[in-house]
Design an enzyme around this catalytic site. Sequence first.
Site, PDB file in Angstrom:
ATOM      1  N   HIS A  46     -28.667  -4.670  23.487  1.00 10.65           N
ATOM      2  CA  HIS A  46     -27.068  -4.963  23.635  1.00 10.65           C
ATOM      3  C   HIS A  46     -26.825  -6.504  22.691  1.00 10.65           C
ATOM      4  O   HIS A  46     -25.733  -6.822  22.904  1.00 10.65           O
ATOM      5  CB  HIS A  46     -26.786  -5.188  24.906  1.00 10.65           C
ATOM      6  CG  HIS A  46     -27.023  -3.876  25.540  1.00 10.65           C
ATOM      7  ND1 HIS A  46     -26.333  -2.743  25.343  1.00 10.65           N
ATOM      8  CD2 HIS A  46     -27.767  -3.732  26.703  1.00 10.65           C
ATOM      9  CE1 HIS A  46     -26.565  -1.754  26.450  1.00 10.65           C
ATOM     10  NE2 HIS A  46     -27.318  -2.377  27.223  1.00 10.65           N
TER      11      HIS A  46
ATOM     12  N   LYS B 214     -29.442   8.128  23.489  1.00  9.07           N
ATOM     13  CA  LYS B 214     -28.372   7.710  24.512  1.00  9.07           C
ATOM     14  C   LYS B 214     -27.041   8.101  24.050  1.00  9.07           C
ATOM     15  O   LYS B 214     -26.462   7.896  22.902  1.00  9.07           O
ATOM     16  CB  LYS B 214     -28.464   6.116  24.265  1.00  9.07           C
ATOM     17  CG  LYS B 214     -27.851   5.542  25.489  1.00  9.07           C
ATOM     18  CD  LYS B 214     -28.369   3.958  25.350  1.00  9.07           C
ATOM     19  CE  LYS B 214     -27.799   3.294  26.720  1.00  9.07           C
ATOM     20  NZ  LYS B 214     -28.168   1.778  26.580  1.00  9.07           N
TER      21      LYS B 214
ATOM     22  N   HIS C 180     -28.137  -6.347  32.308  1.00 13.96           N
ATOM     23  CA  HIS C 180     -27.695  -5.189  32.245  1.00 13.96           C
ATOM     24  C   HIS C 180     -26.277  -5.109  31.642  1.00 13.96           C
ATOM     25  O   HIS C 180     -25.566  -6.079  32.096  1.00 13.96           O
ATOM     26  CB  HIS C 180     -27.593  -4.619  33.756  1.00 13.96           C
ATOM     27  CG  HIS C 180     -26.716  -3.425  34.026  1.00 13.96           C
ATOM     28  ND1 HIS C 180     -27.136  -2.155  33.473  1.00 13.96           N
ATOM     29  CD2 HIS C 180     -25.565  -3.031  34.275  1.00 13.96           C
ATOM     30  CE1 HIS C 180     -26.099  -1.323  33.584  1.00 13.96           C
ATOM     31  NE2 HIS C 180     -25.184  -1.855  34.335  1.00 13.96           N
TER      32      HIS C 180
END
Length: 204
Positions: A87, A116, A190
């Site tokens: 990310h 994904k 996350h």
Amino acid sequence: MYVCVTYFPMVSVGGALSGVGLMNYIKTLFARQLQLLKVTTNRKGNMASVCPVLFLILAVGWAAMPVMSEIDVQLNESRYQKFLRQHFDPNMAVKKCDSTIKSRKIFGNEDTHSCKQVNTFIAAGNKNDIKNVCDKAGSPYRGNLRISNKPFHVITCDLKGGSGRPPCEYRGHSSTRKIVIGCENKLPVHYEEGIIIPSANESV
């Protein structure tokens, strides 16, 4: 006549099965085997045959090393490092979704290597800006999540089609929005893809 000396260091089962342990075992075996291998030559000076089993082991082990190296990365990767791999990219662009997701080995399922469905990259110039969201630069949001106090530039990559099977092709788009992340020990671990908080000048 020839003499073929083999060397097989004893390792624990746990060490042999782990990525690091197995790679080190193979490297040690290869290095020591080259040191201990003694082959006599015939009168014509040609090298005599050597142990086929020995070289089969060495060949298989050497070929497996790149694979084990890839496994090593995932076995040794902390949750924070995985977050950065998936990310964070200060140089990310909408046209780089396919190549970046492929090169960083980002999958929907790590076992089946499926595509994904969506992955967002935070194109922040400094990863510390993201870390600070877990502290003073963020606020509590929905349970254990935290929301950034200021918007970030992000690139969101959406999978084209819905099969989820490679080759994985993505459509990228750019936006500026507050990010919602999960933190552990004040480190981001996350990214919450399902929550979109637009900035003041952006509509959902």
